[in-house]
Each structure stands twice: as C-alpha cells, then as structure tokens.
Design a protein around this motif. Structure first.
Motif, mmCIF file in Angstrom:
data_model
loop_
_atom_site.group_PDB
_atom_site.id
_atom_site.type_symbol
_atom_site.label_atom_id
_atom_site.label_comp_id
_atom_site.label_asym_id
_atom_site.label_seq_id
_atom_site.Cartn_x
_atom_site.Cartn_y
_atom_site.Cartn_z
ATOM 1 N N LEU A 1 19.167 50.422 46.835
ATOM 2 C CA LEU A 1 19.143 51.514 48.110
ATOM 3 C C LEU A 1 19.759 50.953 49.365
ATOM 4 N N ARG A 2 21.070 51.481 49.633
ATOM 5 C CA ARG A 2 21.556 50.835 50.576
ATOM 6 C C ARG A 2 22.647 51.839 51.371
ATOM 7 N N PHE A 3 23.327 51.548 52.570
ATOM 8 C CA PHE A 3 24.243 52.459 52.891
ATOM 9 C C PHE A 3 25.321 52.367 52.112
ATOM 10 N N GLN A 4 26.093 53.538 52.062
ATOM 11 C CA GLN A 4 27.334 53.884 51.384
ATOM 12 C C GLN A 4 28.411 53.831 52.271
ATOM 13 N N SER A 5 28.384 54.904 53.420
ATOM 14 C CA SER A 5 29.253 54.827 54.165
ATOM 15 C C SER A 5 28.841 55.850 55.228
ATOM 16 N N VAL A 6 29.774 55.740 56.573
ATOM 17 C CA VAL A 6 29.396 56.448 57.606
ATOM 18 C C VAL A 6 30.556 56.976 58.459
ATOM 19 N N GLN A 7 30.453 58.550 58.704
ATOM 20 C CA GLN A 7 31.532 59.156 59.542
ATOM 21 C C GLN A 7 30.937 59.110 60.861
ATOM 22 N N TYR A 8 31.440 57.880 61.487
ATOM 23 C CA TYR A 8 30.713 57.829 62.831
ATOM 24 C C TYR A 8 31.667 58.396 63.907
ATOM 25 N N ASP A 9 32.612 59.007 63.771
ATOM 26 C CA ASP A 9 33.454 59.847 64.798
ATOM 27 C C ASP A 9 33.939 60.998 64.265
ATOM 28 N N SER A 10 33.196 62.131 64.509
ATOM 29 C CA SER A 10 33.300 63.624 63.648
ATOM 30 C C SER A 10 34.823 63.776 63.872
ATOM 31 N N PRO A 11 35.603 64.328 63.034
ATOM 32 C CA PRO A 11 36.866 64.683 63.121
ATOM 33 C C PRO A 11 37.275 65.695 64.248
ATOM 34 N N GLY A 12 38.507 65.522 64.754
ATOM 35 C CA GLY A 12 38.711 66.648 65.617
ATOM 36 C C GLY A 12 38.073 66.262 67.239
ATOM 37 N N LYS A 13 37.909 67.180 67.873
ATOM 38 C CA LYS A 13 37.466 66.981 69.549
ATOM 39 C C LYS A 13 36.170 66.791 69.268
ATOM 40 N N ASP A 14 35.477 66.012 70.165
ATOM 41 C CA ASP A 14 34.086 65.682 70.294
ATOM 42 C C ASP A 14 33.504 66.714 71.234
ATOM 43 N N ASP A 15 33.395 68.157 70.846
ATOM 44 C CA ASP A 15 33.270 68.913 71.692
ATOM 45 C C ASP A 15 31.808 69.368 71.740
ATOM 46 N N ARG A 16 30.707 68.545 71.342
ATOM 47 C CA ARG A 16 29.367 68.540 71.496
ATOM 48 C C ARG A 16 28.601 69.837 70.856
ATOM 49 N N THR A 17 29.448 70.558 70.017
ATOM 50 C CA THR A 17 28.846 71.719 69.358
ATOM 51 C C THR A 17 28.004 71.081 67.981
ATOM 52 N N ASN A 18 27.072 71.964 67.797
ATOM 53 C CA ASN A 18 26.204 71.434 66.499
ATOM 54 C C ASN A 18 27.294 71.136 65.326
ATOM 55 N N GLY A 19 28.169 71.879 65.253
ATOM 56 C CA GLY A 19 29.158 71.364 63.883
ATOM 57 C C GLY A 19 29.922 70.273 64.130
ATOM 58 N N SER A 20 30.251 69.796 65.239
ATOM 59 C CA SER A 20 30.935 68.440 65.543
ATOM 60 C C SER A 20 29.867 67.572 65.385
ATOM 61 N N ILE A 21 28.771 67.637 65.923
ATOM 62 C CA ILE A 21 27.516 66.634 65.893
ATOM 63 C C ILE A 21 27.224 66.585 64.412
ATOM 64 N N ASN A 22 27.217 67.347 63.663
ATOM 65 C CA ASN A 22 27.114 67.383 62.214
ATOM 66 C C ASN A 22 28.186 67.010 61.304
ATOM 67 N N ALA A 23 29.118 66.824 61.920
ATOM 68 C CA ALA A 23 30.453 66.052 61.277
ATOM 69 C C ALA A 23 30.379 64.716 61.149
ATOM 70 N N GLU A 24 29.294 64.191 61.846
ATOM 71 C CA GLU A 24 28.845 62.743 62.127
ATOM 72 C C GLU A 24 27.731 62.686 61.078
ATOM 73 N N TRP A 25 27.904 61.587 60.268
ATOM 74 C CA TRP A 25 26.722 61.502 59.158
ATOM 75 C C TRP A 25 26.773 59.941 58.649
ATOM 76 N N ILE A 26 25.473 59.516 58.179
ATOM 77 C CA ILE A 26 25.418 58.519 57.401
ATOM 78 C C ILE A 26 24.874 58.695 55.755
ATOM 79 N N ALA A 27 25.721 58.046 55.040
ATOM 80 C CA ALA A 27 24.997 58.346 53.508
ATOM 81 C C ALA A 27 24.466 57.047 52.933
ATOM 82 N N LEU A 28 23.578 57.395 52.244
ATOM 83 C CA LEU A 28 22.632 56.487 51.530
ATOM 84 C C LEU A 28 23.166 56.591 49.957
#
Length: 149
Positions: free
Chosen positions: A30-57
C-alpha cells in the motif's frame, strides 16, 4: 588432533554468508501512486479547482486493506481515513483536497483551500499504528502539475 568434518565447516560457512548478505527493502504493498499537486487551470479557490488537487494510493498486494485510522499528511495538516477498504491487486483510492461525498474510490479532505504546495511538498502515509508506510516528495518544475510517486 581433531579435524572438523567438511560438512560442518560448509554449513557454518553457509550460515555466516547468509547473515552477511544485504537485505533488500521491500516496496510496500500500500503506497502512493501519484499526486496532482497543482490543479489544472487557474487556482481560483473554487471547490472544483481544489478537488482537482488529489493524491492517489495504490494497493499492489493480493489482499484488500481497510484504511480505518490510516493517515496522509504533509508538514502542516493530516487527513485520517474512516472505514474505507482499498481493493488488492491494483486497487486505487483518490484523496481529493476539497469538499465532496465520499465513495469507495474517492475520499474528500473537506478542506476549503489547497493542501499541496505547488513549489514542492512531501506526503507521508502512516498506518493506524503510526508506522510510516510510504513518502512521496516533489519539487516545482515548469509545465508539470503532477508526479508519479
């Protein structure tokens, strides 16, 4: 004068050699697979933009793992999983930074802001006992928004 039996010498030598052999560190199941640390597009602080930032196990082991009590953390904050199971043999679970409804394969940190630093950060996965299972570290690179861990 007593002479040692050849078989005894070979066995003793074999035992000494096996103790001296280097131990290879096993990749955790069980380990980290990948991380989207900078959501694509403009960092506009909307929930959609914040959710485009993730880490996968990913679970590469043969058995499913219940993550209840496991934690993902950076230097400032941490997220503790509740009763969710990640399937074995390649099961993947995404932890999104924003708010949302948890499912079997997507969990939500419920943060009102971004979690991972675009300029570089480090994520640590700890078991419910607190043992470090994996770490994923990245730095800033022009044109890149994600990394494989």
């Amino acid at each position: 004068m007593l002479r040692p039996l050849p078989g005894v010498v070979i066995v003793a030598l074999g035992a000494a050699l096996s103790l001296a052999a280097p131990v290879q560190a096993a990749t955790p199941a069980l380990r980290f697979q990948s991380v989207q640390y900078d959501s694509p597009g403009k960092d506009d602080r909307t929930n959609g933009s914040i959710n485009a930032e993730w880490i996968a196990l990913v679970n590469t082991g043969p058995a499913a793992v219940n993550l209840n009590g496991w934690r993902v953390a950076d230097e400032v904050r941490s997220y503790t999983f509740d009763n969710v199971t990640i399937a074995g043999r390649g099961g993947v679970l995404y932890l999104h930074s924003g708010k949302g409804t948890d499912t079997a394969t997507h969990r939500y940190w419920n943060s009102g802001s971004y979690v991972w630093n675009n300029a570089g950060d480090s994520a640590t996965l700890r078991s419910r006992a607190g043992t470090v299972q994996d770490t994923c570290t990245w730095g800033q690179q022009v044109g890149r928004t994600s990394v494989n861990c």
